[in-house]
Design a protein around this motif. Structure first.
Motif, short mmCIF file in Angstrom:
data_model
loop_
_atom_site.label_atom_id
_atom_site.label_comp_id
_atom_site.label_asym_id
_atom_site.label_seq_id
_atom_site.Cartn_x
_atom_site.Cartn_y
_atom_site.Cartn_z
N ILE A 133 0.84 -1.15 -0.09
CA ILE A 133 0.11 0.03 0.02
C ILE A 133 0.88 1.15 0.00
CG2 ILE A 133 -1.63 1.10 1.19
CD1 ILE A 133 -2.71 -1.56 2.50
N HIS A 134 2.22 1.26 0.46
CA HIS A 134 2.72 2.37 0.61
C HIS A 134 3.02 3.25 -0.43
CE1 HIS A 134 4.75 1.50 4.81
NE2 HIS A 134 3.61 0.94 4.68
N PRO A 135 3.32 2.50 -1.76
CA PRO A 135 3.62 3.32 -2.76
C PRO A 135 2.55 4.40 -3.43
CG PRO A 135 3.68 1.30 -3.63
CD PRO A 135 3.63 1.33 -2.05
N ALA A 136 1.18 3.86 -3.07
CA ALA A 136 0.06 4.72 -3.36
C ALA A 136 -0.05 5.88 -2.18
CB ALA A 136 -1.15 3.79 -3.29
N LEU A 137 0.40 5.41 -0.90
CA LEU A 137 0.08 6.59 -0.04
C LEU A 137 1.43 7.63 -0.13
CD1 LEU A 137 -0.09 4.33 3.06
CD2 LEU A 137 -1.94 5.54 1.88
N ASP A 138 2.72 7.18 -0.90
CA ASP A 138 3.75 8.25 -0.97
C ASP A 138 3.30 9.04 -2.34
OD1 ASP A 138 5.29 7.98 1.01
OD2 ASP A 138 6.29 6.09 0.47
N ALA A 139 2.52 8.38 -3.23
CA ALA A 139 2.39 8.96 -4.37
C ALA A 139 1.41 10.29 -3.98
CB ALA A 139 1.53 8.32 -5.47
N PHE A 140 0.30 10.08 -3.05
CA PHE A 140 -0.53 11.23 -2.62
C PHE A 140 0.06 12.11 -1.94
CE2 PHE A 140 -2.95 12.94 0.72
CZ PHE A 140 -3.96 13.70 0.12
N ALA A 141 1.04 11.65 -0.86
CA ALA A 141 2.04 12.62 -0.54
C ALA A 141 2.61 13.60 -0.89
CB ALA A 141 2.99 12.07 0.63
N ALA A 142 3.15 12.94 -2.30
CA ALA A 142 3.97 13.91 -3.21
C ALA A 142 2.97 14.85 -3.82
CB ALA A 142 4.49 13.03 -4.27
N LEU A 143 1.73 14.74 -4.22
CA LEU A 143 0.79 15.44 -4.87
C LEU A 143 0.42 16.57 -4.05
CD1 LEU A 143 -1.40 12.98 -6.82
CD2 LEU A 143 0.15 14.48 -8.04
N ALA A 144 0.24 15.91 -2.59
CA ALA A 144 -0.29 17.13 -1.69
C ALA A 144 0.59 18.32 -1.47
CB ALA A 144 -0.70 16.35 -0.45
N GLU A 145 1.97 17.97 -1.55
CA GLU A 145 2.74 18.89 -1.37
C GLU A 145 3.08 20.14 -2.33
OE1 GLU A 145 6.84 17.22 -1.28
OE2 GLU A 145 6.82 16.17 0.42
N HIS A 146 2.48 19.72 -3.64
CA HIS A 146 2.26 20.90 -4.66
C HIS A 146 1.10 21.31 -4.93
CE1 HIS A 146 6.71 19.87 -5.56
NE2 HIS A 146 6.29 18.64 -5.42
N ASP A 147 0.05 20.58 -4.50
CA ASP A 147 -1.54 20.96 -4.80
C ASP A 147 -2.18 20.97 -3.44
OD1 ASP A 147 -1.91 20.92 -7.84
OD2 ASP A 147 -0.53 19.26 -7.31
N ASP A 148 -3.03 22.08 -3.27
CA ASP A 148 -3.83 22.10 -2.02
C ASP A 148 -5.29 21.12 -2.27
OD1 ASP A 148 -5.39 22.62 0.06
OD2 ASP A 148 -6.34 24.59 -0.66
#
Length: 449
Positions: A268-283
């Protein structure tokens, strides 16, 4: 010689002085991470049950159940601490093994070391060789014959190797102990992502604690003349023997261990890190997301993926629900998961928006890599797509010693006071200076008094 005999000879004869400094430091990282996982996992209901049964059925002894003040025998302590370490899926793992060596090796190593007052050099060498033995055998399994990929199938070998090294067991007894542990290992055929049962979110999980009992018992039996099939690792139908015995002078498998920032299945971790990366740049606010699609490898579909999990273990095996926690509460809320996240209508509702699909390109790169790509459909029609993401903690994105210290401090603050956290970390400083005694003493203390 049979593979079991070759492994036993190496376990007996490998000099502690030959273990490179780099591997000693990796072993210390693994010890800290496993203690962290055990501290936060000790209150899970299934773990409390394991502790109670072990104290009742195994009886008293001199070895601590970490941070409880309780003392039991070596096998009981290793069992209890392995149960705690593996409870929340917060323990380390290894891609080649496709499983979790630390939750078996570290509890065994520290339990035996506590009983023997082992030196730091002996402790760290036993840890490195325990990882090496278990990971080699796990990676050599023939997946066409050994259908279950659960860790309990092979962590018993690691337990034998770790304990046998510290006890300085005779090579003949060690070889038979490896054979006995292999035969008596929990078969895990029903459970987990590679099992036939659909209900993977249960306390049996990967069978690691029971494999520890099996391994330690096998060693005790073999030391008293009990025998096993020494050739069990020599048959191509089940194992690649060459991968088990090649170049045993370089026990570097421990250097390729990954550490986990989230307490859920590694898939499950890669999906969570993918979201974390998106959330860093987008509100990205939860109410803006109409749907989410995770493209990943097919083994993720074998998880239970419940959108309304009833236990903490079910959360650990649900990508949609873990994604809901990450989006609504933030990724840090998965370090670790807790009872407050069970049965929440907002999390269940968002989990129903999450779809998991298989990407052919990503699937081809598994198991060497565990990757995912996230596609978010917003309510205004905008689509946000992540990069193909590998999880933090792998070799490509390793967690540093400082990251592991931060994980320890952050996740154990509800279990240990700041003073006791400092005592533990000072004990690790002593371990780096070749003194294991302060750490073994720290593990005897209770959590919050």
């Amino acid at each position: 010689m049979y593979a079991t005999q070759i492994l036993a000879e190496n376990l007996t004869n490998y000099p502690s002085s030959a273990l490179p400094l780099e591997l000693k430091l990796h072993a210390i990282c693994c010890i800290l991470d496993t203690i962290t996982a055990a501290a936060v996992g000790s209150d899970v209901p299934g773990v409390r049950a394991a502790h109670a049964v072990a104290r009742h059925d195994f009886g008293p002894g001199p070895v601590p159940v970490w941070f409880t003040g309780a003392r039991v025998g070596v096998t009981a302590a290793a069992y209890c601490n392995a149960a705690s370490a593996s409870a929340l899926d917060f323990d380390d793992g290894h891609r080649t093994a496709r499983g979790h060596p630390g939750a078996a090796v570290i509890p065994v190593a520290l339990s035996v070391a506590s009983a023997m007052n082992a030196s730091a050099a002996d402790l760290l060498t036993a840890v490195a060789l325990g990882y090496e033995t278990g990971i080699r055998i796990a990676g050599a399994q023939n997946p066409q014959t050994v259908k279950s990929r659960q860790s309990g199938r092979w962590t018993g070998y690691a337990a034998v190797a770790t304990a046998g090294r510290l006890y300085k067991s005779d090579p003949k007894a060690l070889a038979h102990a490896l054979a006995v542990a292999g035969v008596l290992a929990p078969n895990q055929e029903a459970n987990g992502s590679s099992g036939y049962a659909d209900l993977t979110g249960n306390d049996v999980k990967e069978g690691i604690p029971w494999s520890v009992v099996t391994g330690l018992t096998a060693l005790r039996l073999a030391e008293r003349g009990f025998t096993g099939p020494l050739d069990l690792l020599d048959h191509p139908s089940h194992f690649d023997r060459s991968g088990i015995v090649a170049d045993l002078r370089d026990p570097a498998a421990i250097s390729r261990v990954y550490f986990k920032p989230y307490s859920c299945c590694r898939y499950i971790h890669p999906a969570l890190d993918a979201f974390a990366a998106l959330a860093e740049h987008d509100d990205i606010r939860p109410e803006q997301i109409a749907s989410a699609e995770v493209q990943t490898f097919q083994w993720v579909l074998r998880l239970s993926n419940s959108v309304s999990p009833e236990t903490l273990t079910e959360i650990q095996y649900s990508l949609p629900y873990c994604m809901a926690i990450a989006v609504i509460d933030g990724p840090a809320a998965l370090a670790p998961i807790g009872n407050a996240q069970l049965g929440r209508p907002d999390l269940c509702a968002f989990a129903r928006k999450v779809r998991v699909s298989v990407s052919h390109e990503i699937d081809e790169r598994f198991p060497a890599e565990t990757l995912a790509q996230l596609r978010l459909q917003k309510t205004d029609g905008e689509v946000i797509v992540s990069k193909v993401t590998s999880p933090r903690g792998d070799e490509q994105h390793p967690l540093t010693w400082e990251d592991l210290v931060d994980k320890f401090r952050t996740t154990t603050r509800s279990k240990l006071s700041a003073r006791k956290q400092d005592l533990v970390l000072r004990a690790f400083k002593a371990l780096r200076a070749d003194n294991a005694a302060p750490l073994l003493k720290c593990l005897q203390m209770q959590s919050f008094d």
